[in-house]
Enzyme design. Structure first.
Site, PDB file in Angstrom:
ATOM      1  NE  ARG A   1      -7.779   3.404  -0.317  1.00  0.00           N
ATOM      2  CZ  ARG A   1      -8.107   2.528   0.774  1.00  0.00           C
ATOM      3  NH1 ARG A   1      -9.546   2.982   1.136  1.00  0.00           N
ATOM      4  NH2 ARG A   1      -7.764   1.606   0.939  1.00  0.00           N
TER       5      ARG A   1
ATOM      6  CG  HIS B   1      -5.849   4.043   3.154  1.00  0.00           C
ATOM      7  ND1 HIS B   1      -4.499   3.616   3.157  1.00  0.00           N
ATOM      8  CD2 HIS B   1      -6.876   3.121   3.840  1.00  0.00           C
ATOM      9  CE1 HIS B   1      -4.649   2.472   3.679  1.00  0.00           C
ATOM     10  NE2 HIS B   1      -6.173   2.298   4.027  1.00  0.00           N
TER      11      HIS B   1
ATOM     12  CD  GLU C   1     -10.321  -2.614   6.773  1.00  0.00           C
ATOM     13  OE1 GLU C   1     -11.194  -2.399   6.060  1.00  0.00           O
ATOM     14  OE2 GLU C   1      -9.287  -1.985   6.711  1.00  0.00           O
TER      15      GLU C   1
ATOM     16  CG  HIS D   1      -6.657   0.144   8.347  1.00  0.00           C
ATOM     17  ND1 HIS D   1      -7.212   0.675   7.027  1.00  0.00           N
ATOM     18  CD2 HIS D   1      -6.756   1.337   8.998  1.00  0.00           C
ATOM     19  CE1 HIS D   1      -7.465   1.992   7.187  1.00  0.00           C
ATOM     20  NE2 HIS D   1      -7.080   2.394   8.550  1.00  0.00           N
TER      21      HIS D   1
END
Length: 202
Positions: free
Chosen positions: A71, A116, A181, A184
């Site tokens: 990301r 990320h 999460e 994740h």
């Protein structure tokens, strides 16, 4: 693209993906800065570990579907700007029904410096190889709510078992889970633990 970063699908045959932040189907309600192509990018080390995970998943009758990998930092900055904008309600019910936008950061669902961006973290789920259908997980990607936590109450036994399948697959392949999460996972021995990259996905 930077050396040592690759398109995951080029190294892992059969993997499915849906890069949510390159689409309108994410908590911001539109494509996110830095995501110029619907592809998943990661380090070569990430791909080696994901191939181990894919093999383990296959032995259990599952395939892997990836939602996010590397990301860019500019995407994280985009999230931060979005969190300060007035609420329009378009994605709230699906993604953050019980909190306000700024609380995403306060409660640990979104970070101002994301793992990320180091290139070795993935968001993913599993699907049934026999049918192609996604495994029931008791909540979708980026549902920022306690129901998404590992060990959450309020999900049924099948959903709990599927979350456990994913966790066994990923931890056995060298990843660490994130308690808030279920989707994740970060490579335990990531090659760039202190570097946050910002090249676009094109």
């Amino acid at each position: 693209m930077r050396d040592d970063f690759v398109f995951v699908d080029e190294l892992i045959p059969g993997v499915r993906w849906d890069a949510k932040y390159a689409t309108w189907d994410n908590f911001t309600g539109k494509p996110v800065d830095g995501y110029l192509a619907n592809r998943i990018v990661g380090t070569t080390a990430l791909c080696v570990a994901l191939e181990r995970a894919r093999e383990k998943a296959e032995s259990l009758g599952f395939g892997l579907l990836l939602w996010d990998g590397y990301r860019p930092q500019c995407a994280v900055d985009c999230f931060l700007r979005w969190s300060k904008q007035p609420e329009d309600g378009r994605t709230k019910l699906r993604h953050y029904p019980n909190i306000d936008r700024p609380e995403m950061f306060e409660k640990g669902y979104v970070a101002t410096k994301s793992g990320h961006s180091r290139g070795s973290t993935v968001d993913l789920t599993i699907y049934h190889l026999a049918t192609g259908e996604l495994a029931a997980m008791g909540g979708d990607h980026d549902l920022m709510d306690p129901i998404s936590h590992h060990g959450a109450r309020g999900i049924n036994p099948v959903e709990a078992r599927n979350r456990q399948h994913l966790r066994i697959i990923m931890e056995g392949a060298g990843f660490s889970s994130y308690e808030r999460e279920w989707w994740h996972y970060t490579l335990r021995h990531e090659p760039y633990p202190d570097t946050y990259f910002d090249f676009p996905i094109t």
